[in-house]
Design an enzyme around this catalytic site. Sequence first.
Site, PDB file in Angstrom:
ATOM      1  N   GLU A 176       6.181  -4.903  -3.469  1.00  0.00           N
ATOM      2  CA  GLU A 176       7.305  -4.666  -2.554  1.00  0.00           C
ATOM      3  C   GLU A 176       6.800  -4.766  -1.135  1.00  0.00           C
ATOM      4  OE1 GLU A 176       9.557  -1.026  -2.734  1.00  0.00           O
ATOM      5  OE2 GLU A 176       9.699  -1.125  -4.916  1.00  0.00           O
ATOM      6  N   GLU A 236       5.818   3.819  -7.890  1.00  0.00           N
ATOM      7  CA  GLU A 236       5.530   4.800  -6.835  1.00  0.00           C
ATOM      8  C   GLU A 236       5.624   6.270  -7.244  1.00  0.00           C
ATOM      9  OE1 GLU A 236       7.939   4.132  -3.373  1.00  0.00           O
ATOM     10  OE2 GLU A 236       6.941   2.263  -2.875  1.00  0.00           O
TER      11      GLU A 236
END
Length: 449
Positions: free
Chosen positions: A353, A164
Amino acid sequence: MKRSDFGDDFTWGVASAAFQIEGAPSADGKAPSIWDELTRTGKIAGEGGDQGIDFYNRYPEDIEMIKDLGFGANRISLSWPRLMGTGRERLNPKGADFYDRVIDATLEAGMEPWVTVHHWDIPLALWQEGGWTRRGIVEDFARFAEVCAERFGDRVKKWMVFNEPASVAGHLVLGLYGRKGLHPNTTLRSVHHINLACAEAGRRMRAALPEDAEIGTTNVMSVAYPYEPTDERTARRKRAIEALAIDMHLDPAGGLGYPFGANRLLNLMKRHIEDGDLESARFEYDFMGVQCYGPLVALRKLPVVGAVPTMTVPGAEARVSSAIGIPQDADALLWTFRKYANHPVAKRMVVTEGGFGGQDRLEPDGRVRDDIRIWVYRRNLEAVLAAKAEGINVDGYFAWSYADNVEWVLGRSPRFGIVYTDYDNDYRRIPKDSAKWFQRLLTTDAGVD
Ligand code: GAL
């Protein structure tokens, strides 16, 4: 819902990150990371930054439990300062031994290790040199990735380069790492360097890894609400938000350059781009890790670069929001799959995720009743099935997280685990209802209702 609905090749895993679980911040030659510094300076709520959930010592028990719950993959990340001290040092043999043991235990349990090279814990020393704003970080990071591939590549076949980048940008914008980050210029410069670093790391890893290894990466991936805007003004705003929050982190690797046309703020990026950079930023990943905790919102102006807005989305589902304020709406995941299905950055997607942060309680009868989390996972998995039915290539789902852990600056609350960490009682691990739900889904023919 049954495991077989997803097909035999579907990967089922749990995900975690070094800083959030390991503890042992200075054991066996580990140098501090920026997150150890944030712990030291009291920026992490409550306590726990130093202890994580003691995975450094308890990994055998955890790996056993992950296996018992029926998962086939265990996603971990490698701590740069545990492996290379201040960032450019030679490999620390004791640090490497730790990951050897974790990887070997995962394999012995019959599971596949999925390894993130970098999940935010940059060595403090490199941070003090300028962190991601310094162009030399590209080489430092690529070398670190190469060292990891050389050391663990004989056993690890699934890699993710960087977790990320959008969140790192968000942390910069929020000034979390110090006032230096507060200018959009600093953030965009860092974002560009991260794009270059990931592509260069990908190339070095590909050269160092055996042919059957797969190199992906993970991104905050989402779409802005409304998903199907009906007027041009909202559509433009939606594009502008998605460009800044998501696409500037994905498009360069896919060879699309930056989405300058969608958001004028991005023009600030231009001054940091040198000749040949857009070519160097290209890298074709084997898979893209999708991490969508909720929709962005295109109904209002966004004040900052990279930060994910958390306003409420109209609609019944959205009334449930996670403890970090993100509205829950699994349609965002489905629209994300649709938007990126044909993106040139990768041929297939894996949800690396997904999950829900709540204020779970251990009840006197020893149970943790986390119905909302079960509902969130069910809706997420329905979105995966819907995407697959549309022919979109999504072939894995990782629950964030195996056990409650240190949620960055928020500390030990909210809890994201499917397993409860009983911090008051020697960090005991207690499967919540959601863990048992996964276990039924993954290990029984009947599946879950
Ligand atoms: C992601 C991050 C994880 C975890 C999760 C839950 O953005 O990669 O480390 O914190 O959010 O908030």
